[in-house]
Design an enzyme around this catalytic site. Structure first.
Site, PDB file in Angstrom:
ATOM      1  N   LYS A  11       0.788  -1.246  -0.034  1.00  0.00           N
ATOM      2  CA  LYS A  11       0.050   0.094   0.039  1.00  0.00           C
ATOM      3  C   LYS A  11       0.768   1.287   0.110  1.00  0.00           C
ATOM      4  CE  LYS A  11      -3.720  -2.322   2.265  1.00  0.00           C
ATOM      5  NZ  LYS A  11      -4.840  -2.012   3.353  1.00  0.00           N
ATOM      6  N   TYR A  51     -12.895  -1.662  -3.053  1.00  0.00           N
ATOM      7  CA  TYR A  51     -13.139  -1.839  -1.756  1.00  0.00           C
ATOM      8  C   TYR A  51     -14.734  -1.579  -1.602  1.00  0.00           C
ATOM      9  CZ  TYR A  51      -8.526  -1.693  -0.247  1.00  0.00           C
ATOM     10  OH  TYR A  51      -7.113  -2.020   0.098  1.00  0.00           O
ATOM     11  N   PHE A  59     -15.246   4.294   7.548  1.00  0.00           N
ATOM     12  CA  PHE A  59     -13.766   4.763   7.277  1.00  0.00           C
ATOM     13  C   PHE A  59     -13.459   4.556   5.843  1.00  0.00           C
ATOM     14  CE2 PHE A  59     -13.786   0.025   8.655  1.00  0.00           C
ATOM     15  CZ  PHE A  59     -13.366  -0.599   7.303  1.00  0.00           C
ATOM     16  N   ARG A  87      -1.983 -14.408   4.879  1.00  0.00           N
ATOM     17  CA  ARG A  87      -2.791 -13.726   5.988  1.00  0.00           C
ATOM     18  C   ARG A  87      -1.970 -14.100   7.235  1.00  0.00           C
ATOM     19  NH1 ARG A  87      -7.331 -11.049   4.814  1.00  0.00           N
ATOM     20  NH2 ARG A  87      -8.381 -11.419   6.709  1.00  0.00           N
ATOM     21  N   THR A  93      -5.121  -7.028  11.224  1.00  0.00           N
ATOM     22  CA  THR A  93      -5.177  -5.910  10.260  1.00  0.00           C
ATOM     23  C   THR A  93      -4.678  -4.799  11.076  1.00  0.00           C
ATOM     24  OG1 THR A  93      -7.601  -6.991   9.532  1.00  0.00           O
ATOM     25  CG2 THR A  93      -7.359  -4.416   9.274  1.00  0.00           C
ATOM     26  N   ARG A 104       2.974  -7.016   8.939  1.00  0.00           N
ATOM     27  CA  ARG A 104       2.358  -5.594   9.471  1.00  0.00           C
ATOM     28  C   ARG A 104       3.057  -5.230  10.717  1.00  0.00           C
ATOM     29  NH1 ARG A 104      -3.800  -7.399   7.695  1.00  0.00           N
ATOM     30  NH2 ARG A 104      -3.855  -6.006   5.976  1.00  0.00           N
ATOM     31  N   ASN A 114      -1.873   0.010   6.790  1.00  0.00           N
ATOM     32  CA  ASN A 114      -1.297  -1.207   7.453  1.00  0.00           C
ATOM     33  C   ASN A 114      -0.389  -1.868   6.324  1.00  0.00           C
ATOM     34  OD1 ASN A 114      -3.240  -2.110   5.714  1.00  0.00           O
ATOM     35  ND2 ASN A 114      -4.702  -3.004   7.307  1.00  0.00           N
ATOM     36  N   HIS A 117      -2.170  -5.505   1.609  1.00  0.00           N
ATOM     37  CA  HIS A 117      -3.485  -6.280   1.551  1.00  0.00           C
ATOM     38  C   HIS A 117      -3.325  -7.682   1.276  1.00  0.00           C
ATOM     39  CE1 HIS A 117      -7.441  -6.834   0.226  1.00  0.00           C
ATOM     40  NE2 HIS A 117      -6.937  -7.550  -0.651  1.00  0.00           N
ATOM     41  N   GLU A 128      -9.844 -10.405  -7.144  1.00  0.00           N
ATOM     42  CA  GLU A 128      -9.042  -9.096  -6.898  1.00  0.00           C
ATOM     43  C   GLU A 128      -7.848  -9.366  -8.095  1.00  0.00           C
ATOM     44  OE1 GLU A 128     -10.191  -8.724  -2.291  1.00  0.00           O
ATOM     45  OE2 GLU A 128      -8.120  -9.481  -2.688  1.00  0.00           O
TER      46      GLU A 128
HETATM   47  P1  CMP Z   1      -7.314  -4.369   4.197  1.00  0.00           P
HETATM   48  O1  CMP Z   1      -7.723  -5.474   5.209  1.00  0.00           O
HETATM   49  O2  CMP Z   1      -6.378  -4.884   3.252  1.00  0.00           O
HETATM   50  O3  CMP Z   1      -8.870  -3.907   3.452  1.00  0.00           O
HETATM   51  C1  CMP Z   1      -9.672  -3.276   4.174  1.00  0.00           C
HETATM   52  C2  CMP Z   1      -8.938  -2.049   4.449  1.00  0.00           C
HETATM   53  O4  CMP Z   1      -9.567  -1.121   5.303  1.00  0.00           O
HETATM   54  C3  CMP Z   1      -7.906  -2.412   5.644  1.00  0.00           C
HETATM   55  O5  CMP Z   1      -6.881  -3.289   5.065  1.00  0.00           O
HETATM   56  C4  CMP Z   1      -7.411  -1.133   6.243  1.00  0.00           C
HETATM   57  O6  CMP Z   1      -6.624  -0.614   5.370  1.00  0.00           O
HETATM   58  C5  CMP Z   1      -9.061  -0.539   6.100  1.00  0.00           C
HETATM   59  N1  CMP Z   1      -9.498  -0.405   7.560  1.00  0.00           N
HETATM   60  C6  CMP Z   1     -10.080  -1.484   8.147  1.00  0.00           C
HETATM   61  N2  CMP Z   1     -10.424  -1.054   9.372  1.00  0.00           N
HETATM   62  C7  CMP Z   1     -10.299   0.237   9.562  1.00  0.00           C
HETATM   63  C8  CMP Z   1     -10.525   1.412  10.621  1.00  0.00           C
HETATM   64  N3  CMP Z   1     -11.057   0.763  11.715  1.00  0.00           N
HETATM   65  N4  CMP Z   1     -10.145   2.539  10.174  1.00  0.00           N
HETATM   66  C9  CMP Z   1      -9.551   2.728   8.983  1.00  0.00           C
HETATM   67  N5  CMP Z   1      -9.254   2.011   7.933  1.00  0.00           N
HETATM   68  C10 CMP Z   1      -9.595   0.625   8.376  1.00  0.00           C
END
Ligand code: CMP
Length: 139
Positions: A11, A51, A59, A87, A93, A104, A114, A117, A128
């Site tokens: 990212k 997304y 968010f 994963r 996450t 991460r 983070n 992905h 994807e």
């Molecule tokens: P990812 O799991 O790759 O895809 C969904 C994304 O949403 C996740 O990574 C984060 O980058 C973002 N995300 C998930 N939860 C939150 C949150 N609480 N606040 C901001 N961003 C979020």
């Protein structure tokens, strides 16, 4: 049935912080083969489509803004049990909850920014991957 491919993005935060090489090294050392890869930047429309499943989340706007603010590395990875193993390699996450040694934990700064992905299912890995790559870009 589980397949042997998953989809990942490095990212914008990780690219900005100079972590492309470090993350690719972790991916390679963990036994994943890169079968497709590109350095690109998502448009707002791309990020909103990618997304879409999160479009009702509070968010969502922040997520689209973040994912479009700079280049990313998109890749399809191959390994037995790819989705689950990847994963585990990237960790939770929220980097604050990610296990030691995970991508991460090493490279991410916050739950939103983070670093990487990883697809959450075989079905989404296929969707994807096809979002980013045509058949002749996958080897
Ligand atoms: P990812 O799991 O790759 O895809 C969904 C994304 O949403 C996740 O990574 C984060 O980058 C973002 N995300 C998930 N939860 C939150 C949150 N609480 N606040 C901001 N961003 C979020």
């Amino acid at each position: 049935m589980s397949t042997n491919r998953t989809f990942t993005m490095i990212k914008p935060d990780a690219v900005e912080n100079g972590h492309i090489g470090g993350i690719l090294e972790k991916i390679s050392s963990a036994g994943f083969k890169i079968v497709a890869m590109k350095y690109t930047q998502l448009s707002t429309r791309d990020a909103e489509a990618f997304y879409a499943v999160h479009s009702e989340r509070p968010f969502f706007g922040e997520l689209v803004e973040f994912m479009t603010r700079g280049p990313i590395v998109a890749a399809i990875l191959e390994k037995d049990n790819a989705v689950e193993d990847f994963r585990a390699l990237i960790g939770a996450t929220n980097p604050a909850e990610a296990a030691e040694g995970t991508i991460r934990k090493l490279f991410a700064t916050s739950i939103g920014e983070n670093a990487v992905h990883g697809s959450d299912s075989d079905e989404n890995a296929a969707i994807e991957g096809a979002f980013h790559f045509s058949g002749r870009e996958i080897f």
